[in-house]
Design a protein around this motif. Structure first.
Motif, PDB file in Angstrom:
ATOM      1  N   LEU A 346       0.874  -1.177   0.000  1.00 61.92           N
ATOM      2  CA  LEU A 346       0.000   0.000   0.000  1.00 61.92           C
ATOM      3  C   LEU A 346       0.910   1.224   0.000  1.00 61.92           C
ATOM      4  O   LEU A 346       1.595   1.484   0.992  1.00 61.92           O
ATOM      5  N   ALA A 347       0.948   1.949  -1.126  1.00 69.87           N
ATOM      6  CA  ALA A 347       1.876   3.077  -1.268  1.00 69.87           C
ATOM      7  C   ALA A 347       1.115   4.390  -1.181  1.00 69.87           C
ATOM      8  O   ALA A 347       0.091   4.566  -1.840  1.00 69.87           O
ATOM      9  N   SER A 348       1.608   5.318  -0.340  1.00 65.86           N
ATOM     10  CA  SER A 348       0.944   6.607  -0.192  1.00 65.86           C
ATOM     11  C   SER A 348       1.847   7.591   0.537  1.00 65.86           C
ATOM     12  O   SER A 348       2.634   7.193   1.401  1.00 65.86           O
ATOM     13  N   ALA A 349       1.715   8.865   0.174  1.00 67.55           N
ATOM     14  CA  ALA A 349       2.385   9.922   0.933  1.00 67.55           C
ATOM     15  C   ALA A 349       1.525  10.370   2.110  1.00 67.55           C
ATOM     16  O   ALA A 349       2.023  11.001   3.045  1.00 67.55           O
ATOM     17  N   THR A 350       0.226  10.051   2.049  1.00 69.57           N
ATOM     18  CA  THR A 350      -0.712  10.439   3.114  1.00 69.57           C
ATOM     19  C   THR A 350      -1.602   9.238   3.419  1.00 69.57           C
ATOM     20  O   THR A 350      -2.765   9.211   3.038  1.00 69.57           O
ATOM     21  N   PRO A 351      -1.080   8.213   4.091  1.00 66.97           N
ATOM     22  CA  PRO A 351      -1.849   6.979   4.292  1.00 66.97           C
ATOM     23  C   PRO A 351      -3.153   7.217   5.047  1.00 66.97           C
ATOM     24  O   PRO A 351      -3.276   8.157   5.842  1.00 66.97           O
ATOM     25  N   ALA A 352      -4.118   6.347   4.774  1.00 70.92           N
ATOM     26  CA  ALA A 352      -5.370   6.385   5.525  1.00 70.92           C
ATOM     27  C   ALA A 352      -5.087   6.066   6.994  1.00 70.92           C
ATOM     28  O   ALA A 352      -4.175   5.311   7.317  1.00 70.92           O
ATOM     29  N   LEU A 353      -5.890   6.668   7.865  1.00 73.55           N
ATOM     30  CA  LEU A 353      -5.719   6.451   9.302  1.00 73.55           C
ATOM     31  C   LEU A 353      -5.814   4.967   9.646  1.00 73.55           C
ATOM     32  O   LEU A 353      -5.081   4.464  10.502  1.00 73.55           O
ATOM     33  N   GLU A 354      -6.711   4.250   8.937  1.00 73.07           N
ATOM     34  CA  GLU A 354      -6.859   2.816   9.188  1.00 73.07           C
ATOM     35  C   GLU A 354      -5.558   2.073   8.873  1.00 73.07           C
ATOM     36  O   GLU A 354      -5.162   1.149   9.591  1.00 73.07           O
ATOM     37  N   SER A 355      -4.873   2.459   7.767  1.00 70.73           N
ATOM     38  CA  SER A 355      -3.627   1.790   7.395  1.00 70.73           C
ATOM     39  C   SER A 355      -2.528   2.080   8.406  1.00 70.73           C
ATOM     40  O   SER A 355      -1.758   1.183   8.787  1.00 70.73           O
ATOM     41  N   LEU A 356      -2.450   3.340   8.860  1.00 66.03           N
ATOM     42  CA  LEU A 356      -1.445   3.685   9.867  1.00 66.03           C
ATOM     43  C   LEU A 356      -1.691   2.913  11.161  1.00 66.03           C
ATOM     44  O   LEU A 356      -0.750   2.475  11.840  1.00 66.03           O
ATOM     45  N   GLN A 357      -2.959   2.738  11.522  1.00 66.24           N
ATOM     46  CA  GLN A 357      -3.274   2.022  12.743  1.00 66.24           C
ATOM     47  C   GLN A 357      -2.893   0.541  12.630  1.00 66.24           C
ATOM     48  O   GLN A 357      -2.425  -0.069  13.589  1.00 66.24           O
ATOM     49  N   ARG A 564     -14.628  11.607   8.002  1.00 69.46           N
ATOM     50  CA  ARG A 564     -13.262  11.692   7.490  1.00 69.46           C
ATOM     51  C   ARG A 564     -12.952  13.034   6.847  1.00 69.46           C
ATOM     52  O   ARG A 564     -11.978  13.157   6.103  1.00 69.46           O
ATOM     53  N   ALA A 565     -13.753  14.066   7.104  1.00 77.77           N
ATOM     54  CA  ALA A 565     -13.584  15.345   6.417  1.00 77.77           C
ATOM     55  C   ALA A 565     -12.197  15.937   6.631  1.00 77.77           C
ATOM     56  O   ALA A 565     -11.526  16.366   5.684  1.00 77.77           O
ATOM     57  N   ALA A 566     -11.739  15.971   7.890  1.00 76.81           N
ATOM     58  CA  ALA A 566     -10.431  16.549   8.171  1.00 76.81           C
ATOM     59  C   ALA A 566      -9.322  15.720   7.526  1.00 76.81           C
ATOM     60  O   ALA A 566      -8.375  16.259   6.940  1.00 76.81           O
ATOM     61  N   GLU A 567      -9.456  14.389   7.622  1.00 77.74           N
ATOM     62  CA  GLU A 567      -8.433  13.517   7.030  1.00 77.74           C
ATOM     63  C   GLU A 567      -8.381  13.693   5.518  1.00 77.74           C
ATOM     64  O   GLU A 567      -7.305  13.798   4.922  1.00 77.74           O
ATOM     65  N   ARG A 568      -9.550  13.727   4.860  1.00 81.16           N
ATOM     66  CA  ARG A 568      -9.579  13.902   3.404  1.00 81.16           C
ATOM     67  C   ARG A 568      -8.986  15.236   3.002  1.00 81.16           C
ATOM     68  O   ARG A 568      -8.257  15.340   2.012  1.00 81.16           O
ATOM     69  N   GLU A 602      -3.558  24.112  10.421  1.00 86.21           N
ATOM     70  CA  GLU A 602      -2.312  24.303  11.188  1.00 86.21           C
ATOM     71  C   GLU A 602      -1.330  23.170  10.927  1.00 86.21           C
ATOM     72  O   GLU A 602      -0.123  23.390  10.797  1.00 86.21           O
ATOM     73  N   ALA A 603      -1.832  21.946  10.823  1.00 85.75           N
ATOM     74  CA  ALA A 603      -0.952  20.805  10.554  1.00 85.75           C
ATOM     75  C   ALA A 603      -0.324  20.913   9.172  1.00 85.75           C
ATOM     76  O   ALA A 603       0.866  20.622   8.983  1.00 85.75           O
ATOM     77  N   ASP A 608       3.452  19.207  10.193  1.00 85.71           N
ATOM     78  CA  ASP A 608       3.498  18.231  11.284  1.00 85.71           C
ATOM     79  C   ASP A 608       2.391  17.190  11.081  1.00 85.71           C
ATOM     80  O   ASP A 608       1.346  17.216  11.739  1.00 85.71           O
ATOM     81  N   ARG A 609       2.645  16.244  10.175  1.00 89.15           N
ATOM     82  CA  ARG A 609       1.645  15.230   9.868  1.00 89.15           C
ATOM     83  C   ARG A 609       1.368  14.343  11.065  1.00 89.15           C
ATOM     84  O   ARG A 609       0.218  13.994  11.354  1.00 89.15           O
ATOM     85  N   ASP A 610       2.411  13.980  11.787  1.00 87.51           N
ATOM     86  CA  ASP A 610       2.243  13.046  12.903  1.00 87.51           C
ATOM     87  C   ASP A 610       1.335  13.615  13.987  1.00 87.51           C
ATOM     88  O   ASP A 610       0.505  12.895  14.554  1.00 87.51           O
ATOM     89  N   ALA A 611       1.475  14.932  14.250  1.00 84.83           N
ATOM     90  CA  ALA A 611       0.625  15.560  15.265  1.00 84.83           C
ATOM     91  C   ALA A 611      -0.833  15.556  14.828  1.00 84.83           C
ATOM     92  O   ALA A 611      -1.740  15.302  15.630  1.00 84.83           O
ATOM     93  N   PHE A 612      -1.063  15.821  13.530  1.00 88.52           N
ATOM     94  CA  PHE A 612      -2.436  15.813  13.029  1.00 88.52           C
ATOM     95  C   PHE A 612      -3.047  14.420  13.154  1.00 88.52           C
ATOM     96  O   PHE A 612      -4.165  14.246  13.657  1.00 88.52           O
ATOM     97  N   TYR A 613      -2.305  13.400  12.715  1.00 87.42           N
ATOM     98  CA  TYR A 613      -2.829  12.044  12.772  1.00 87.42           C
ATOM     99  C   TYR A 613      -3.043  11.589  14.213  1.00 87.42           C
ATOM    100  O   TYR A 613      -4.000  10.860  14.512  1.00 87.42           O
ATOM    101  N   ALA A 614      -2.176  12.022  15.121  1.00 83.65           N
ATOM    102  CA  ALA A 614      -2.336  11.649  16.534  1.00 83.65           C
ATOM    103  C   ALA A 614      -3.629  12.231  17.097  1.00 83.65           C
ATOM    104  O   ALA A 614      -4.394  11.538  17.795  1.00 83.65           O
ATOM    105  N   ALA A 615      -3.892  13.515  16.784  1.00 83.27           N
ATOM    106  CA  ALA A 615      -5.124  14.160  17.264  1.00 83.27           C
ATOM    107  C   ALA A 615      -6.352  13.511  16.628  1.00 83.27           C
ATOM    108  O   ALA A 615      -7.369  13.271  17.303  1.00 83.27           O
ATOM    109  N   GLU A 616      -6.267  13.227  15.339  1.00 84.06           N
ATOM    110  CA  GLU A 616      -7.384  12.605  14.630  1.00 84.06           C
ATOM    111  C   GLU A 616      -7.648  11.201  15.182  1.00 84.06           C
ATOM    112  O   GLU A 616      -8.805  10.780  15.336  1.00 84.06           O
TER     113      GLU A 616
END
Length: 721
Positions: A346-357, A564-568, A602-603, A608-616
Motif C-alpha cells: 500500500l503506497a501513499s504519501a498520506t496513508p489512511a488512518l486505518e492503514s497507519l493504525q 473523514r472530512a479533516a483527514e480527506r 495548522e498541521a 506536522d503530519r504526525d501531530a495531526f494524525y495523533a489528534a485525529e
C-alpha cells in the motif's frame, strides 16, 4: 451419478445442482453453461459443502450443457469471492459476476482483421493520406486504432485499403502481450529506497503473504522503489497487479513503466473496448499478461500465477465502490494477497488512518521514505487568511496568490491552482425572483458548465441548456452564477494573466487516458503556464518546472459533517502541495482559508503530519469510529416516497437491542432524492469485536418489502449522502 453444485448469476435463485453428462470433465471453479427453464445461463462450479442448497433428487437433475474454454477460477479467487460476499453483506453471485466481467472472453479465442502498409506508394497523395503514410510506418492495428494514430478519419484509411496502400491481415484476437524485461533499465536507488525495496523483494521471492505500508513523502520515489518488487515477480515468471485510483493517472504511469521495463503493462479499466477487455481477461487467465495496471475492478481478474499486488495512492477514496457491491479495493487487495499468499504494498504519501493504525498494531510493516529523491526539497507552505486578504469583489484569488502567479510567469515556471469543484459555478439563481435551478431527479443544484453551455447534475447526469429567461418569473438576462468552480478560476487567471497559457484539468476535460497523456506531454514540454484543476491533479503527476501550488478554498472539504472530512482535506491538500518543487527549483504552496486556526490547516502549514494524525486518532477513538469501532449504513430507496419511508421505519422498528450496537435513524438521507428514487438511511455503530455482518443479516433477512423498495448495506461507508 456425478452431480455438481453451481453458483448461478441470479441472486434470487441461490445455488443450483446439475448432473454432469458422461464424458464431460468439471472441477471446482469450472465456468459452465447450464439450462434454467427454457434459457441457458452461465455458472461456476463450486464446492458443495461451501454452498448450502435445497437437496434435489438425482432423477430431477438437468445436465450441464457445456464447459467454457477458460481456466477454472482458482481456489484463492473463490475464497476471496466468499469473503467479499460475507464482509460486505451481499450475494455471492454479485461478487462472482465481477470475476467474469468479459462475456466475450468466456467463449474462446477468435480472430480480428488488422491492417498494415503494403509498401506501395502512389505518385499522387492527398494531404491526409500522406500524413497517414508518415505516421503509420511500422504500425499495425484495426482501422479505428490506425485512424487514431494517424489523426485521420476511418474513411481515409478505407480509401487507402482500396488503393492498395494498406492490406488486411488476420490475427489472433487473444495474441500474447510483449513480456516486460526486469533488467531493462534498473534505477539507481537511494539508500532508503534500496532498503525498502530489499524487504519487498525478499517477500516476493519467499512467496508469502506480507502487507507493507510504503509511506513516503511526495516525490520520494515510491514508484521506483516498489518497481523492484515488480521486477522480482517478473523474474520469477509470476504476475503482478498494480491498482491506480484514476484512469487519468494510467497514461502517466504507463510511460514510467515502459521506461523501466521496456514495454507497457496490460491495462484494465472502464474505457477499454470490448475486444481489449476480452484479450486482457484471457491473457490474465492463462498467465500470459505479466503486469496488469488497472482500476479497482482489476482485483477480481482470474490471475493464474499472481506474485505481487501494489495499491498506489492507497489512501484514495475512489477505491471505495459506492453502488452495487460496495467494497473498498484497498482492503480487498489485502485479502486477495492473503488468500494468494503473496505480498501486498500500500503506497501513499498520506496513508489512511486505518492503514497507519494497522502498521502501529504490527499487522502491516511500515516502510518509510522520509525525503525527496535526488536532493529535491519539500515546498514551503504559507497560509493566506481570506479574512485579512480578501480577493476583489467577484474574484476568488487573494492578492498574495495573484502576485505569486505573476512572479512564476515572469520566471518561466509553472503554477497549479487547486479547487475540488467541477464546472463554472455550483449554483445558478434568478436575481429577480430568487429561483434556484435544481435537478428534477435529485435533491441537488444544477452546476453551470460554461465551456459546454449546459446546466448539469453531477449525481445522475441530467443536463439542460441554460435558458434565456427565468422559468419561474419569465425575466430575461437575470441569471446569476453563485460561487466558483474550476472553469471560473480559469477565467479569472486568463483575465489577470492574459498572456498565460492555461490548462483546465478535470474529469470533464480528461475524458480518456489519451487526453490525459496529451495534457502530460504539454505540461512536460512547458506549453502550459498555469494548471487549474480538481482532485485529478493532486496525485501521480511529476512536473519539474512546477514551483507554485495555490489551494483556492482549503475549507470546502471540511463542510458537511463527514467523519473523514479533516483527514480527506489533509490528504488532498498535502498531495496537491506535493506537486510543487519536485525538480531542482524550490517550491511554494499558498493555502487560502477562512479558518487558519483549524487543526488540519495548522498541521498543513507546520508540516506536522504526525501531530495531526495523533489528534485525529484520539478523536476517532473517543467516538468509537473506525479504525476503533465499526460503522455500517443501511440505505432504503424507492420511487415512491411513502414506500421508502415505511420500509425504513419497518427496519428501524426491528433494530436489534444489543449492548455494543447503536442504531441511528432512520432519517431522510442528505441527498434524499437521487436518480428519481427517495432515500432514507440508518447508521450502525458497533464495537470492533462485534460480529456486525451477522447482526445485520439476522436483522434484515426476515423482513419483506414492497417490490419497488431497494435495501442496500454499506459496510465501512465513506459516503454519508
Amino acid at each position: 451419478m456425478n452431480r455438481v453444485r453451481c453458483l448461478v448469476f441470479n441472486a434470487a435463485l441461490g445455488p443450483l445442482d446439475y448432473r454432469v453428462p458422461e464424458g464431460m470433465t468439471v472441477e471446482p471453479g469450472s465456468v459452465v453453461v447450464a439450462p434454467l427453464g427454457p434459457r441457458q445461463i452461465v455458472g461456476v462450479v463450486w464446492e458443495a459443502e461451501r454452498l448450502p442448497a435445497s437437496e434435489v433428487p438425482d432423477a430431477k437433475l438437468r445436465p450441464l450443457l457445456q464447459v467454457l474454454p477458460v481456466p477454472p477460477l482458482a481456489a484463492p479467487l473463490r475464497r476471496l469471492i466468499e469473503w467479499c460476499a460475507d464482509y460486505y453483506v451481499t450475494s455471492l453471485a454479485s461478487v462472482a459476476r465481477m470475476a467474469l466481467s468479459s462475456s466475450a472472453a468466456l467463449r474462446g479465442g477468435g480472430t480480428v482483421t488488422e491492417y498494415r502498409l503494403t509498401g506501395h506508394e502512389p505518385a499522387r497523395l492527398t494531404p491526409q493520406r500522406a500524413q497517414a503514410l508518415d505516421l503509420l510506418n511500422g504500425q499495425q492495428g484495426t482501422i479505428r486504432e490506425l485512424a487514431e494514430i494517424a489523426g485521420v478519419s476511418d474513411a481515409v484509411l478505407r480509401g487507402m485499403v482500396n488503393a492498395g496502400i494498406l492490406e488486411a491481415v488476420l490475427v489472433d484476437s487473444d495474441r500474447p502481450y510483449p513480456a516486460p524485461d526486469p533488467r531493462h533499465a534498473e534505477p539507481d536507488l537511494s539508500a532508503e529506497q534500496a532498503e525498502a525495496a530489499a524487504k519487498m523483494v525478499a517477500a516476493v521471492e519467499a512467496h508469502e503473504f506480507r502487507p507493507y505500508l510504503l509511506d513516503g513523502v511526495t516525490g520520494s520515489g515510491k514508484t521506483e522503489t516498489y518497481s523492484e518488487a515488480i521486477a522480482a515477480a517478473i523474474a520469477q515468471g509470476r504476475q503482478v497487479l498494480v491498482l491506480l485510483p484514476e484512469i487519468a493517472l494510467t497514461e502517466s504511469f504507463l510511460k514510467r513503466f515502459e521506461a523501466r521495463f521496456g514495454v507497457p503493462p496490460v491495462t484494465w479499466h472502464s474505457s477499454l473496448k470490448s475486444s481489449e477487455r476480452r484479450r486482457a481477461w484471457r491473457q490474465v487467465a492463462f498467465g500470459q499478461a505479466r503486469v496488469v495496471v488497472g482500476a479497482r475492478s482489476a482485483l477480481f481478474l482470474p490471475f493464474a500465477r499472481l506474485g505481487l499486488i501494489v495499491v498506489d495512492e492507497a489512501h484514495e477514496i475512489s477505491f471505495k465502490q459506492d453502488d452495487g457491491v460496495r467494497y473498498n479495493a484497498r482492503d480487498v487487495a489485502v485479502m486477495r494477497a492473503h488468500f494468494e499468499s503473496v505480498p501486498v504494498v500500500l503506497a501513499s504519501a498520506t496513508p489512511a488512518l486505518e492503514s497507519l493504525q494497522m502498521a502501529e498494531a504490527g499487522r502491516y510493516e511500515r516502510l518509510v521514505l522520509p525525503s525527496r529523491f535526488g536532493g529535491a526539497t519539500l515546498p514551503d507552505i504559507r497560509v493566506v487568511d481570506l479574512r485579512e486578504q480578501q480577493p476583489p469583489r467577484g474574484q476568488w484569488l487573494a492578492p498574495a496568490l495573484v502576485d505569486a502567479l505573476k512572479d512564476r510567469l515572469l520566471k518561466g515556471e509553472q503554477s497549479l491552482l487547486f479547487l475540488n469543484r467541477r464546472g463554472y459555478a455550483p449554483l445558478t439563481l434568478c436575481r429577480t425572483c430568487g429561483h434556484r435551478f435544481q435537478c428534477p431527479n435529485c435533491s441537488a443544484w444544477l452546476v453551470e458548465h460554461r465551456l459546454s453551455r449546459r446546466l448539469a447534475c453531477h449525481h445522475c447526469g441530467y443536463e439542460v441548456p441554460p435558458p434565456d429567461a427565468c422559468p419561474e418569473c419569465g425575466e430575461k438576462d437575470c441569471l446569476v452564477a453563485c460561487g466558483p468552480g474550476v472553469e471560473r478560476i480559469a477565467d479569472e487567471v486568463a483575465a489577470i494573466l492574459p498572456q498565460a497559457r492555461v490548462a483546465l484539468v478535470t474529469s470533464d476535460t480528461l475524458t480518456s487516458p489519451a487526453k490525459a497523456a496529451e495534457f502530460v506531454a504539454q505540461a512536460e514540454a512547458k506549453a502550459i503556464d498555469v494548471i487549474v484543476g480538481t482532485q485529478l491533479v493532486t496525485k501521480g503527476f511529476h512536473f519539474p518546472e512546477l514551483t507554485l501550488v495555490g489551494v483556492v478554498d482549503a475549507d470546502m472539504g471540511l463542510e458537511g459533517g463527514d467523519l473523514r472530512a479533516a483527514e480527506r482535506t489533509y490528504q488532498q491538500v498535502a498531495q496537491v502541495a506535493g506537486r510543487a518543487g519536485r525538480g531542482e527549483k524550490p517550491g511554494e504552496v499558498l493555502i487560502q482559508t477562512r479558518h487558519p486556526d483549524a487543526p488540519v490547516i495548522e498541521a498543513l502549514a507546520s508540516g506536522d503530519r504526525d501531530a495531526f494524525y495523533a489528534a485525529e486518532t484520539e478523536a476517532r477513538r473517543e467516538a468509537n469510529a473506525p479504525p476503533f469501532g465499526r460503522w455500517a449504513a443501511i440505505i432504503v430507496s424507492s420511487e415512491d416516497e411513502a414506500e421508502a419511508r415505511d420500509a425504513a421505519r419497518a427496519i428501524g422498528g426491528t433494530a436489534p437491542r444489543l449492548k455494543d450496537v447503536l442504531v441511528l435513524g432512520p432519517a431522510p438521507a442528505p441527498l434524499s432524492l437521487l436518480r428519481g428514487r427517495y432515500r432514507y438511511r440508518l447508521l450502525i455503530n458497533a464495537r470492533r469485536s462485534t460480529e456486525l455482518q451477522r447482526v445485520i443479516r439476522e436483522w434484515l433477512d426476515p423482513l419483506r418489502f414492497a417490490p419497488g423498495v431497494r435495501v442496500a448495506v454499506d459496510v465501512d461507508p465513506y459516503s454519508f449522502v
